[in-house]
Design a protein around this motif. Sequence first.
Motif, PDB file in Angstrom:
ATOM      1  N   MET A 177       0.836  -1.205   0.000  1.00  0.00           N
ATOM      2  CA  MET A 177       0.000   0.000   0.000  1.00  0.00           C
ATOM      3  C   MET A 177       0.869   1.252   0.000  1.00  0.00           C
ATOM      4  SD  MET A 177      -3.118  -0.630  -0.320  1.00  0.00           S
ATOM      5  CE  MET A 177      -3.828   0.960   0.122  1.00  0.00           C
ATOM      6  N   SER A 178       1.924   1.258   0.829  1.00  0.00           N
ATOM      7  CA  SER A 178       2.737   2.471   0.899  1.00  0.00           C
ATOM      8  C   SER A 178       3.613   2.626  -0.335  1.00  0.00           C
ATOM      9  CB  SER A 178       3.588   2.466   2.177  1.00  0.00           C
ATOM     10  OG  SER A 178       4.524   1.417   2.112  1.00  0.00           O
ATOM     11  N   ALA A 179       4.047   1.496  -0.917  1.00  0.00           N
ATOM     12  CA  ALA A 179       4.912   1.578  -2.098  1.00  0.00           C
ATOM     13  C   ALA A 179       4.105   1.642  -3.396  1.00  0.00           C
ATOM     14  CB  ALA A 179       5.853   0.383  -2.134  1.00  0.00           C
ATOM     15  N   GLU A 180       2.774   1.454  -3.287  1.00  0.00           N
ATOM     16  CA  GLU A 180       1.884   1.474  -4.448  1.00  0.00           C
ATOM     17  C   GLU A 180       2.334   0.493  -5.516  1.00  0.00           C
ATOM     18  OE1 GLU A 180       1.305   5.607  -5.500  1.00  0.00           O
ATOM     19  OE2 GLU A 180      -0.128   5.742  -3.853  1.00  0.00           O
ATOM     20  N   ILE A 181       2.353  -0.773  -5.108  1.00  0.00           N
ATOM     21  CA  ILE A 181       2.734  -1.842  -6.032  1.00  0.00           C
ATOM     22  C   ILE A 181       1.677  -2.940  -5.945  1.00  0.00           C
ATOM     23  CG2 ILE A 181       4.210  -2.927  -4.259  1.00  0.00           C
ATOM     24  CD1 ILE A 181       5.791  -3.112  -7.419  1.00  0.00           C
ATOM     25  N   PRO A 182       1.222  -3.480  -7.079  1.00  0.00           N
ATOM     26  CA  PRO A 182       0.219  -4.549  -7.002  1.00  0.00           C
ATOM     27  C   PRO A 182       0.764  -5.749  -6.233  1.00  0.00           C
ATOM     28  CG  PRO A 182       0.425  -3.731  -9.252  1.00  0.00           C
ATOM     29  CD  PRO A 182       1.537  -3.115  -8.470  1.00  0.00           C
ATOM     30  N   PHE A 183      -0.020  -6.239  -5.270  1.00  0.00           N
ATOM     31  CA  PHE A 183       0.392  -7.368  -4.435  1.00  0.00           C
ATOM     32  C   PHE A 183      -0.685  -8.439  -4.480  1.00  0.00           C
ATOM     33  CE2 PHE A 183       0.321  -9.134   0.067  1.00  0.00           C
ATOM     34  CZ  PHE A 183       1.281 -10.104  -0.186  1.00  0.00           C
ATOM     35  N   MET A 184      -0.298  -9.624  -4.940  1.00  0.00           N
ATOM     36  CA  MET A 184      -1.220 -10.746  -5.032  1.00  0.00           C
ATOM     37  C   MET A 184      -0.940 -11.665  -3.846  1.00  0.00           C
ATOM     38  SD  MET A 184      -2.143  -9.651  -8.010  1.00  0.00           S
ATOM     39  CE  MET A 184      -3.047 -10.822  -8.998  1.00  0.00           C
ATOM     40  N   ALA A 192      -0.379 -19.559  -5.992  1.00  0.00           N
ATOM     41  CA  ALA A 192       0.736 -18.873  -6.639  1.00  0.00           C
ATOM     42  C   ALA A 192       0.518 -18.847  -8.149  1.00  0.00           C
ATOM     43  CB  ALA A 192       2.050 -19.577  -6.299  1.00  0.00           C
ATOM     44  N   PHE A 193       0.032 -19.971  -8.677  1.00  0.00           N
ATOM     45  CA  PHE A 193      -0.264 -20.070 -10.106  1.00  0.00           C
ATOM     46  C   PHE A 193      -1.262 -18.987 -10.511  1.00  0.00           C
ATOM     47  CE2 PHE A 193      -2.822 -21.648 -13.621  1.00  0.00           C
ATOM     48  CZ  PHE A 193      -1.874 -22.144 -14.500  1.00  0.00           C
ATOM     49  N   ASP A 194      -2.335 -18.846  -9.728  1.00  0.00           N
ATOM     50  CA  ASP A 194      -3.362 -17.854 -10.048  1.00  0.00           C
ATOM     51  C   ASP A 194      -2.781 -16.441 -10.014  1.00  0.00           C
ATOM     52  OD1 ASP A 194      -5.026 -19.977 -10.215  1.00  0.00           O
ATOM     53  OD2 ASP A 194      -6.116 -19.594  -8.354  1.00  0.00           O
ATOM     54  N   GLY A 195      -1.984 -16.149  -8.975  1.00  0.00           N
ATOM     55  CA  GLY A 195      -1.411 -14.813  -8.834  1.00  0.00           C
ATOM     56  C   GLY A 195      -0.525 -14.455 -10.012  1.00  0.00           C
ATOM     57  N   ILE A 196       0.346 -15.404 -10.389  1.00  0.00           N
ATOM     58  CA  ILE A 196       1.307 -15.111 -11.465  1.00  0.00           C
ATOM     59  C   ILE A 196       0.596 -15.044 -12.822  1.00  0.00           C
ATOM     60  CG2 ILE A 196       3.353 -15.955 -12.677  1.00  0.00           C
ATOM     61  CD1 ILE A 196       4.219 -17.201  -9.954  1.00  0.00           C
ATOM     62  N   THR A 197      -0.293 -16.023 -13.093  1.00  0.00           N
ATOM     63  CA  THR A 197      -0.947 -16.008 -14.413  1.00  0.00           C
ATOM     64  C   THR A 197      -1.852 -14.783 -14.560  1.00  0.00           C
ATOM     65  OG1 THR A 197      -2.688 -17.468 -13.567  1.00  0.00           O
ATOM     66  CG2 THR A 197      -0.889 -18.503 -14.779  1.00  0.00           C
ATOM     67  N   MET A 198      -2.448 -14.354 -13.447  1.00  0.00           N
ATOM     68  CA  MET A 198      -3.294 -13.162 -13.507  1.00  0.00           C
ATOM     69  C   MET A 198      -2.451 -11.931 -13.849  1.00  0.00           C
ATOM     70  SD  MET A 198      -6.113 -12.247 -10.606  1.00  0.00           S
ATOM     71  CE  MET A 198      -6.915 -13.808 -10.398  1.00  0.00           C
ATOM     72  N   LEU A 199      -1.265 -11.858 -13.253  1.00  0.00           N
ATOM     73  CA  LEU A 199      -0.366 -10.732 -13.550  1.00  0.00           C
ATOM     74  C   LEU A 199       0.103 -10.781 -15.001  1.00  0.00           C
ATOM     75  CD1 LEU A 199       1.857 -10.477 -10.350  1.00  0.00           C
ATOM     76  CD2 LEU A 199       0.210  -8.790 -11.201  1.00  0.00           C
ATOM     77  N   VAL A 200       0.465 -11.977 -15.447  1.00  0.00           N
ATOM     78  CA  VAL A 200       0.927 -12.125 -16.830  1.00  0.00           C
ATOM     79  C   VAL A 200      -0.181 -11.677 -17.780  1.00  0.00           C
ATOM     80  CG1 VAL A 200       1.543 -13.829 -18.594  1.00  0.00           C
ATOM     81  CG2 VAL A 200       2.622 -13.920 -16.336  1.00  0.00           C
ATOM     82  N   ASP A 201      -1.412 -12.083 -17.463  1.00  0.00           N
ATOM     83  CA  ASP A 201      -2.567 -11.686 -18.270  1.00  0.00           C
ATOM     84  C   ASP A 201      -2.708 -10.168 -18.286  1.00  0.00           C
ATOM     85  OD1 ASP A 201      -5.114 -12.129 -19.652  1.00  0.00           O
ATOM     86  OD2 ASP A 201      -5.991 -11.377 -17.784  1.00  0.00           O
TER      87      ASP A 201
END
Lengths: 304, 379
Positions: free
Chosen positions: B115-122, B312-321
């Motif tokens: 939140m403070s660094a404003e970076i998407p976190f899955m 982990a699979f969902d988090g990474i594939t969602m980001l890749v998408d």
Amino acid sequence: MGPAARPAHPPPTVLALLPQLLLTGITVGSIYALGALGFVLIYSVTGILNFAQGEFSMLSALVCATLLAWHLPLGLAACGAITAVCLVGALTERLAIQPAFGGAPLTLLIITFGVSMAFRGLALMVWGADPYTLPEFTPGPPLVLLGGVLVRQAIWAIGLSGAVVVGLFAFFTRTVPGAAVRACADNAFASRLVGISPRQMSLLAFTLSAGLGAVAGLVITPITGATYDMGLALGLKGFVAAVIGGLGNAPAAVVGGYLVGVIEALTSGYLSPGYGTAITFLVLLIVLFLQREGLLHGAQRRHA
Amino acid sequence: MVLGLAAALAAGVSVPARPALGQGGPIKIGTVFAVTGPASSLGKPEKDTATMLQAQLAASGGIGGRPVQIITYDSETDPTKAVLLIKKAVSEDNVVAVVGGTTSPESQAMADYAMSAEIPFMSVAASTTLSIPTRAWVFQMPQRNATAAAKALEYLVAVHAKTFAFLYRNDDFGQDGLVALRTYGLHQGVTLVDTEPFAATDTDLSVQVARARVKNPDAMVVWSTPPTASIAAKNIRQLGMKTPILESHGIANRAFIQLAGPAADGVVFPSGKLLVVDKLSAKDPQKALLQKYAKDFDAANHYGANTFGGHAFDGITMLVDAIRHVGPDKVKIREYLERLKGFVGTGGVFNMSPQDHNGLTTNDMVLVVIKGGNWDIWK
């Protein structure tokens, strides 16, 4: 408070719970008693509080589970695990304790903490964080006593804690090595003069207590399951039991174990399950306040 | 490729303009999992999934011709280390997003930093508070503990239980379950008659069971993980209680069955669908993806896939998408994820919204029953 303010009879739940609480207390107490015996054995011989004691139980349970997974029969797997852990105990003494032999009790205590952390880390690497289990020695439905139930494996644990007390008593009073160990504990310097090596006795004590921890691990795992971090809780509760029993005295340590188990079960049952451990440590603090001299006396005697 | 499938499904919903992927070095995604330490049985499959996806991405030429680098860090199940590592990933490695936080305490700490660094976190942890209330940069991959509790309650309603006793591990996980089940129970007319906390290190729970038995509940609910979850089931049967046993999604592993032995039989629990993938109906939208993930994972790592690697699979594939659609831009990725609909993952079919950064419902879970040492879908 007047008698009228009190209910004429205790609520039915109080009495209904009691048998089960006592039997649970005895089951858990037998586990603590076995943990306490390991502490007492090493402490009475070397004056060292061995906080890696619980790890011996953990290692034997996990080694045995692995041997079983390799399709060895339970008896053979158990023997293999106990032998392996005795060896580990001996190696621990030679590699970790011996180099600091005669050091301050605190130094040795911290070494045993280090050893226990090393074993835990090693076990986590080898076996992972998943729990393992062992089959009950005599499978079957639990026994019903006075309206409470007692699992069959608990009878093994209770029997073992009794057998170890008798065995240790016989060893210390009826055998020459036992007498040598006692002599060493009483006066290391004088023992050396008559040709008893305190270092050999220390090795013997560690090996024996590793073996004891190993057997304890095998007996309690069918009840509790075994994980890489079980040694810590086992060691701590065993330590509390041993201290309450007076640290130098095997039968008293066993009584201490059952006392802690029953106190925990009664507090959990009648107050709240969250309070069991807190009350146990409160009892430990009270005992330490009252018996501080006795405890320190033992440590200083060894140091001299 | 699975990635292609996931991307295609998502693309059907939103078709943004072709992103400017830019030039230069690889696109970096950071992952922080508890590969070692007490949560290693969760963190290791998560990391192995990341490694597997890295290989698949390399083989397929990255995203839009630009290579993707998945950086993996080990938090050792320590929230403090987890925060230091997400900081390192963001400030030194310049990652565009982070996946991780194996345990809820690690995820909470990492979410605060995100939140403070404003970076998407899955986040791959299940604590309800990770996505309620919603935080702009934090997304949650597993079904929330509250969702699992709601699914679990469906079982109590189905077996017409009017009352239940709740035995729970006295920590974040157990309390999450307690609050959720008590609340949902009230709505459905199932009353909580007794609560019994215990510690993760407890070796015997027959005191708790005996206390609960006095209240005569129609069902026993246990919210923990093995070994205590197994000890509870054993003690319930040892004390002669014949009531149905409902447990949490924390027992979705072999260890529970091994430790509980015959007492495991008939125990019902809510779970993601991976556990019973072969028993799913062919019409299930996740079946093909789950089967492929399980097969790929087994081939790459020589041990069975589990739910945690799936998160982990969902988090990474969602980001890749997301990167495929909007490019490696933190703000755009966040906005894309927040509007993602119908994304098929291992945890379910995600329908995100600005109000819901988890996007899963009870329909993404199944009730599983243990029968003869195996899992089956409970009818």
